[in-house]
Scaffold this active site. Structure first.
Site, mmCIF file in Angstrom:
data_model
loop_
_atom_site.group_PDB
_atom_site.id
_atom_site.type_symbol
_atom_site.label_atom_id
_atom_site.label_comp_id
_atom_site.label_asym_id
_atom_site.label_seq_id
_atom_site.Cartn_x
_atom_site.Cartn_y
_atom_site.Cartn_z
ATOM 1 N N GLY A 122 10.044 -11.769 15.918
ATOM 2 C CA GLY A 122 10.806 -11.447 14.700
ATOM 3 C C GLY A 122 11.158 -9.972 14.591
ATOM 4 N N LYS A 144 15.665 -15.689 18.774
ATOM 5 C CA LYS A 144 15.152 -14.316 18.626
ATOM 6 C C LYS A 144 14.641 -13.784 19.963
ATOM 7 C CE LYS A 144 13.735 -14.954 13.823
ATOM 8 N NZ LYS A 144 12.587 -15.369 13.004
ATOM 9 N N LEU A 166 0.839 -1.209 0.000
ATOM 10 C CA LEU A 166 0.000 0.000 0.000
ATOM 11 C C LEU A 166 0.873 1.257 0.000
ATOM 12 C CD1 LEU A 166 -2.635 -0.964 2.751
ATOM 13 C CD2 LEU A 166 -2.878 -1.130 0.267
ATOM 14 N N SER A 167 2.200 1.093 0.083
ATOM 15 C CA SER A 167 3.089 2.248 0.224
ATOM 16 C C SER A 167 2.987 3.241 -0.941
ATOM 17 C CB SER A 167 4.535 1.780 0.396
ATOM 18 O OG SER A 167 4.649 1.116 1.633
ATOM 19 N N ASN A 207 14.322 0.049 7.686
ATOM 20 C CA ASN A 207 13.269 0.017 6.664
ATOM 21 C C ASN A 207 13.383 1.222 5.746
ATOM 22 O OD1 ASN A 207 12.343 2.007 8.454
ATOM 23 N ND2 ASN A 207 10.223 1.638 7.857
ATOM 24 N N LYS A 210 15.517 -5.972 5.400
ATOM 25 C CA LYS A 210 15.718 -4.947 6.438
ATOM 26 C C LYS A 210 17.049 -5.106 7.180
ATOM 27 C CE LYS A 210 10.833 -3.944 7.203
ATOM 28 N NZ LYS A 210 9.735 -3.809 8.152
#
Ligand code: NAP
Length: 278
Positions: free
Chosen positions: A130, A161, A18-19, A89, A68
């Protein structure tokens, strides 16, 4: 001649993003010239695509799955939060050809939390450990949260993690639990889903939490936050709302991380862009 702000999203896949729509809206509001494109980029293409876009005069890129962490390493300078989170990001291509890495996911999450939730919440449950959980934990440091119960699946990846997440904010009390063996928690103030369970492409009827877990929560102000924004209401959120709890999906976080990135690339003040959260 006025500046042109060409921007891109690099990731794999990126077709669903949607960016572009969100950044188009920022261009409209600011009257700046430029565009935002999605460039499908596999891991071995990342460094080369970044180089090509820099050569073409792009002002920067957003990075999404799976870039990322690698993107952070490709930068010449990184913000302290991007280093702490271990992921970027947003890359800003600077005039001297260097690359600056920032993480705006944590800002997006923090500023999307309702102010009463930020102020009044002390005990949080985080589902999943995550990349996005790291941004969430970084953000929660700026709130009154003092205790986190982390729910993970029984995998060595999740265990590793979880340990790294604990080390991220040593002043927050952490307890780690397996989804297979959930404790009875009645007094949580904030429950955040950072797993992909319930997102489009997965089983939409699935929730990371069993319904009976929700039935034990006594705090009627407990706030449910799902980082997923597609579908707009996951089973996790739906079952919480059916029980009268408040909550939100990940759209506002997405919108706000985009807004902070746009401001970094263009020099526009955050306050001068209208906040159009749903
Ligand atoms: P990630 O780095 O892959 O982390 C996902 C975490 O969920 C890992 O801890 C993973 O465990 C766990 N997990 C995956 N499937 C699971 C399952 N079936 N049961 C239990 N745990 C499971 O992904 P991410 O980047 O954090 O993204 C996670 C979600 O957040 C995605 O839905 C993404 O779209 C969303 N997100 C939203 C925004 C926003 O702006 N709204 C921003 C970032 C991410 P293992 O380590 O064992 O695999």
């Amino acid at each position: 001649m006025s500046e042109i702000y060409n921007l891109a999203l690099l990731g794999y896949p990126v077709g669903h993003s949607l960016s572009p729509q969100i950044h188009q809206e920022f261009f409209r509001q600011t009257n700046l010239k430029g565009g935002y494109l999605c460039l499908k980029t596999e891991s071995e293409q990342l460094a080369q695509n970044i180089h090509y876009l820099q050569e073409l005069g792009f002002k920067g890129v957003n990075l999404t799955i799976p870039h990322k962490e690698t993107g952070l390493k490709l930068a010449h300078k990184t913000s302290s939060m991007a280093s702490l989170i271990g992921a970027a990001n947003t890359l800003v291509f600077q005039a001297d050809k260097t690359i600056y890495a920032e993480n705006t996911d944590w800002l997006g999450f923090l500023h999307s939390l309702p102010s009463d939730v930020k102020q009044n919440s002390q005990k949080a449950i985080i589902l999943g450990a995550g990349g996005s959980a790291r941004a969430v934990v970084a953000a929660l440091q700026e709130t009154n949260i003092s205790q986190i119960e982390l729910f993970i699946r029984n995998s060595s990846s999740s265990q590793n993690k979880a340990q790294a997440l604990k080390a991220l904010r040593p002043n927050i009390k952490f307890q780690v639990h397996l989804f297979d063996n959930l404790p009875l928690i009645t007094d949580s103030d904030l429950i955040i889903n950072t797993t992909p369970i319930g997102m489009s492409g997965f089983d939409l009827d699935e929730s990371p939490l069993p319904e009976k877990f929700l039935d034990h929560i006594k705090n009627s102000n407990c706030y449910f936050y799902d980082l997923i924004y597609n579908p707009s209401e996951t089973t996790f959120l739906k079952t919480a709302k059916q029980r009268g709890f408040r909550g939100q999906n990940g759209y506002n976080m997405l919108y706000l991380q985009a807004l902070y990135a746009f401001c970094l690339w263009t020099g526009i003040e955050v306050e001068s862009l209208k906040l159009k959260c749903s």
